[in-house]
Design a protein around this motif. Structure first.
Motif, PDB file in Angstrom:
ATOM      1  N   ILE A  95      10.172  -3.977 -64.752  1.00 38.78           N
ATOM      2  CA  ILE A  95      10.237  -3.637 -63.324  1.00 38.78           C
ATOM      3  C   ILE A  95       9.589  -4.773 -62.537  1.00 38.78           C
ATOM      4  O   ILE A  95       8.456  -5.164 -62.816  1.00 38.78           O
ATOM      5  N   VAL A  96      10.332  -5.292 -61.566  1.00 38.86           N
ATOM      6  CA  VAL A  96       9.761  -6.324 -60.699  1.00 38.86           C
ATOM      7  C   VAL A  96       9.287  -5.617 -59.428  1.00 38.86           C
ATOM      8  O   VAL A  96      10.094  -5.177 -58.606  1.00 38.86           O
ATOM      9  N   PHE A  97       7.956  -5.458 -59.294  1.00 39.97           N
ATOM     10  CA  PHE A  97       7.388  -4.835 -58.102  1.00 39.97           C
ATOM     11  C   PHE A  97       7.217  -5.901 -57.027  1.00 39.97           C
ATOM     12  O   PHE A  97       6.831  -7.033 -57.327  1.00 39.97           O
ATOM     13  N   VAL A  98       7.512  -5.532 -55.784  1.00 39.14           N
ATOM     14  CA  VAL A  98       7.403  -6.499 -54.693  1.00 39.14           C
ATOM     15  C   VAL A  98       6.404  -5.971 -53.667  1.00 39.14           C
ATOM     16  O   VAL A  98       6.675  -4.975 -52.985  1.00 39.14           O
ATOM     17  N   ASP A  99       5.235  -6.603 -53.600  1.00 41.11           N
ATOM     18  CA  ASP A  99       4.209  -6.224 -52.617  1.00 41.11           C
ATOM     19  C   ASP A  99       4.563  -6.894 -51.292  1.00 41.11           C
ATOM     20  O   ASP A  99       5.062  -8.021 -51.272  1.00 41.11           O
ATOM     21  N   THR A 100       4.339  -6.186 -50.199  1.00 42.72           N
ATOM     22  CA  THR A 100       4.741  -6.717 -48.891  1.00 42.72           C
ATOM     23  C   THR A 100       3.586  -6.614 -47.892  1.00 42.72           C
ATOM     24  O   THR A 100       2.658  -5.829 -48.098  1.00 42.72           O
ATOM     25  N   PRO A 101       3.635  -7.398 -46.810  1.00 39.96           N
ATOM     26  CA  PRO A 101       2.600  -7.253 -45.774  1.00 39.96           C
ATOM     27  C   PRO A 101       2.679  -5.861 -45.135  1.00 39.96           C
ATOM     28  O   PRO A 101       3.766  -5.311 -44.978  1.00 39.96           O
ATOM     29  N   GLY A 102       1.540  -5.302 -44.773  1.00 38.63           N
ATOM     30  CA  GLY A 102       1.512  -3.992 -44.126  1.00 38.63           C
ATOM     31  C   GLY A 102       2.262  -4.028 -42.791  1.00 38.63           C
ATOM     32  O   GLY A 102       2.087  -4.957 -42.000  1.00 38.63           O
ATOM     33  N   ILE A 103       3.089  -3.013 -42.552  1.00 39.44           N
ATOM     34  CA  ILE A 103       3.867  -2.984 -41.309  1.00 39.44           C
ATOM     35  C   ILE A 103       2.982  -2.442 -40.184  1.00 39.44           C
ATOM     36  O   ILE A 103       2.364  -1.390 -40.331  1.00 39.44           O
ATOM     37  N   HIS A 104       2.882  -3.185 -39.088  1.00 41.26           N
ATOM     38  CA  HIS A 104       1.944  -2.843 -37.999  1.00 41.26           C
ATOM     39  C   HIS A 104       2.539  -3.276 -36.666  1.00 41.26           C
ATOM     40  O   HIS A 104       3.569  -3.953 -36.627  1.00 41.26           O
ATOM     41  N   LYS A 105       1.869  -2.905 -35.589  1.00 43.40           N
ATOM     42  CA  LYS A 105       2.299  -3.332 -34.264  1.00 43.40           C
ATOM     43  C   LYS A 105       1.869  -4.790 -34.102  1.00 43.40           C
ATOM     44  O   LYS A 105       0.666  -5.078 -34.033  1.00 43.40           O
ATOM     45  N   PRO A 106       2.809  -5.734 -34.046  1.00 43.68           N
ATOM     46  CA  PRO A 106       2.404  -7.143 -34.100  1.00 43.68           C
ATOM     47  C   PRO A 106       1.725  -7.638 -32.819  1.00 43.68           C
ATOM     48  O   PRO A 106       2.149  -7.297 -31.718  1.00 43.68           O
ATOM     49  N   GLN A 107       0.656  -8.412 -32.992  1.00 40.89           N
ATOM     50  CA  GLN A 107      -0.076  -8.991 -31.857  1.00 40.89           C
ATOM     51  C   GLN A 107       0.181 -10.491 -31.747  1.00 40.89           C
ATOM     52  O   GLN A 107      -0.247 -11.129 -30.807  1.00 40.89           O
ATOM     53  N   SER A 108       0.826 -11.077 -32.738  1.00 38.24           N
ATOM     54  CA  SER A 108       1.029 -12.529 -32.722  1.00 38.24           C
ATOM     55  C   SER A 108       2.395 -12.850 -33.325  1.00 38.24           C
ATOM     56  O   SER A 108       3.044 -11.985 -33.914  1.00 38.24           O
ATOM     57  N   ARG A 109       2.796 -14.106 -33.181  1.00 42.75           N
ATOM     58  CA  ARG A 109       4.060 -14.553 -33.771  1.00 42.75           C
ATOM     59  C   ARG A 109       4.009 -14.379 -35.292  1.00 42.75           C
ATOM     60  O   ARG A 109       4.963 -13.954 -35.927  1.00 42.75           O
ATOM     61  N   LEU A 110       2.833 -14.673 -35.847  1.00 43.85           N
ATOM     62  CA  LEU A 110       2.657 -14.480 -37.291  1.00 43.85           C
ATOM     63  C   LEU A 110       2.892 -13.012 -37.658  1.00 43.85           C
ATOM     64  O   LEU A 110       3.608 -12.710 -38.608  1.00 43.85           O
ATOM     65  N   GLY A 111       2.294 -12.100 -36.875  1.00 43.12           N
ATOM     66  CA  GLY A 111       2.449 -10.667 -37.134  1.00 43.12           C
ATOM     67  C   GLY A 111       3.913 -10.250 -37.134  1.00 43.12           C
ATOM     68  O   GLY A 111       4.343  -9.459 -37.977  1.00 43.12           O
ATOM     69  N   LYS A 112       4.679 -10.799 -36.195  1.00 42.79           N
ATOM     70  CA  LYS A 112       6.108 -10.458 -36.113  1.00 42.79           C
ATOM     71  C   LYS A 112       6.836 -10.917 -37.375  1.00 42.79           C
ATOM     72  O   LYS A 112       7.684 -10.214 -37.910  1.00 42.79           O
ATOM     73  N   ILE A 113       6.483 -12.129 -37.846  1.00 43.49           N
ATOM     74  CA  ILE A 113       7.123 -12.663 -39.053  1.00 43.49           C
ATOM     75  C   ILE A 113       6.797 -11.764 -40.250  1.00 43.49           C
ATOM     76  O   ILE A 113       7.655 -11.441 -41.059  1.00 43.49           O
ATOM     77  N   LEU A 114       5.542 -11.311 -40.333  1.00 45.95           N
ATOM     78  CA  LEU A 114       5.119 -10.489 -41.475  1.00 45.95           C
ATOM     79  C   LEU A 114       5.856  -9.148 -41.495  1.00 45.95           C
ATOM     80  O   LEU A 114       6.305  -8.691 -42.551  1.00 45.95           O
ATOM     81  N   ASN A 115       5.991  -8.524 -40.318  1.00 45.99           N
ATOM     82  CA  ASN A 115       6.718  -7.262 -40.236  1.00 45.99           C
ATOM     83  C   ASN A 115       8.161  -7.428 -40.683  1.00 45.99           C
ATOM     84  O   ASN A 115       8.704  -6.611 -41.410  1.00 45.99           O
ATOM     85  N   LYS A 116       8.765  -8.507 -40.210  1.00 46.09           N
ATOM     86  CA  LYS A 116      10.162  -8.766 -40.517  1.00 46.09           C
ATOM     87  C   LYS A 116      10.346  -8.964 -42.025  1.00 46.09           C
ATOM     88  O   LYS A 116      11.292  -8.460 -42.620  1.00 46.09           O
ATOM     89  N   GLN A 117       9.389  -9.693 -42.598  1.00 53.85           N
ATOM     90  CA  GLN A 117       9.426  -9.954 -44.040  1.00 53.85           C
ATOM     91  C   GLN A 117       9.404  -8.640 -44.812  1.00 53.85           C
ATOM     92  O   GLN A 117      10.209  -8.424 -45.707  1.00 53.85           O
ATOM     93  N   ALA A 118       8.472  -7.770 -44.418  1.00 56.47           N
ATOM     94  CA  ALA A 118       8.330  -6.495 -45.133  1.00 56.47           C
ATOM     95  C   ALA A 118       9.594  -5.659 -44.970  1.00 56.47           C
ATOM     96  O   ALA A 118      10.121  -5.106 -45.939  1.00 56.47           O
ATOM     97  N   LEU A 119      10.116  -5.590 -43.734  1.00 62.89           N
ATOM     98  CA  LEU A 119      11.272  -4.729 -43.489  1.00 62.89           C
ATOM     99  C   LEU A 119      12.551  -5.270 -44.111  1.00 62.89           C
ATOM    100  O   LEU A 119      13.494  -4.520 -44.343  1.00 62.89           O
TER     101      LEU A 119
END
Ligand SMILES: Nc1nc2c(ncn2[C@@H]2O[C@H](COP(=O)(O)OP(=O)(O)OP(=O)(O)O)[C@@H](O)[C@H]2O)c(=O)[nH]1
Ligand SMILES: [Mg+2]
Length: 294
Positions: free
Chosen positions: A53-77
């Motif tokens: 099984i290949v488990f994939v850990d992702t950044p926690g999905i949150h209300k983004p406060q920065s450009r970085l935050g938006k990228i992380l949400n998108k990655q997870a979703l």
């Protein structure tokens, strides 16, 4: 032989990285008590005689406060499609909130079976587990519901058993001795960031990122450089600490873990650099490996 990919999705701090570490029995993803610790997609490979099984850990999905935050949400979703199952992880010891409901709304667009994993059950009484299940079960057509404690390794064997029902492939993606697809450079910089997260408070963790800049193998020792990038000079001062004490502690704790990882003696050189508002700058984010189009 059965195999497949399984994403671990959830709000920040619910224990996604702790879970992947417990499942693969190695510290491949850094963890901390600060929200938004994970910033990259991390694969952890679980092997059994007839299962991979290949488990994939992702950044926690949150209300983004920065450009970085938006990228992380998108990655997870982006990881709710093209996998065999999704583990929707929640913290059973806190009440169901807007954040969880938002993620469940997003999961409705996915065709993949979603397993509700109630984590941190070591923090609640066993009779409360049923109550928590009751709160969640009508919100979404979960394929299965499994209460666990990622930290205490509780009920993880049951979780794996449940996941096996949804694995669709029959090929091995990785060798038996591979536990992660992360590069050594990445693992090293993350170890430094983990020590930093654990030794600083409040806003500092979010303003900092780490990059491995060199790696040179000598006869008796490996020389490694890691740059700690901060957003403001005031943060730089905190990271370095009085008379350089904090940076020294970060360095010596990180060196020990890196030596364990590599099985070699290491000389670790840490240096701190300010890049103003790095979390907002497209070019800098790109150079640091955070890509907007992912
Ligand atoms: N009591 C208890 N604590 C846990 C458990 N699992 C994780 N934790 C703690 O919860 C905190 C967050 O864990 P992480 O694994 O970093 O959480 P995460 O979901 O990966 O967080 P982000 O990367 O920020 O999205 C850490 O302090 C963990 O030690 C658990 O089963 N029980
Ligand atoms: Mg994490």
């Amino acid at each position: 032989m059965k195999s497949g990919f399984v994403s671990i999705i959830g709000r920040p701090n619910v224990g996604k990285s702790t879970l992947i570490n417990s499942l693969v029995n190695a510290h491949i993803a850094i963890t901390s008590d600060k929200a938004q610790t994970t910033r990259n997609v991390i694969q952890g490979i679980y092997n059994e005689e007839d299962t991979q099984i290949v488990f994939v850990d992702t950044p926690g999905i949150h209300k983004p406060q920065s450009r970085l935050g938006k990228i992380l949400n998108k990655q997870a979703l982006s990881l709710i499609h093209d996998v065999d199952a999704i583990l929707f992880l929640t913290d059973a010891s806190t009440s169901l909130g807007k954040g969880d409901k938002f993620i469940l709304e997003c999961l409705k667009n996915s065709e993949v079976p979603v397993i509700l994993v109630l984590n941190k059950i070591d923090k609640i009484k066993s009779e409360e587990i049923l109550e928590v299940i009751e709160n969640y079960k009508d919100l979404f057509p979960f394929a299965d519901i499994v209460p666990v404690s990622a930290m205490k390794n509780d009920n993880l064997d049951c979780l794996v058993k449940v996941i096996k029902k949804y694995l669709k492939d029959n090929v091995k993606y990785f060798d038996d001795d591979t536990i992660t697809s992360n590069s050594t450079y990445f693992m090293i910089s993350e170890i430094v960031r983990e020590k930093l997260l654990n030794l600083t408070i409040e806003e500092v963790p979010h303003c900092v990122t780490c990059v491995t800049t060199y790696y040179e193998e000598k006869e008796k020792v490996t020389l490694i450089g890691v740059e700690i990038i901060v957003e403001r000079d005031s943060i730089k001062k905190i990271v370095i600490g009085k008379n350089g004490e904090r940076l020294k502690t970060i360095g010596s704790l990180a060196r020990k873990d890196i030596e364990k990882l590599l099985g070699k003696r290491v000389y670790l050189d840490l240096y701190v650099k300010t890049i103003k508002k790095w979390r907002e700058k497209e070019k800098v984010l790109h150079e640091l490996g955070f890509h907007e189009d992912e």
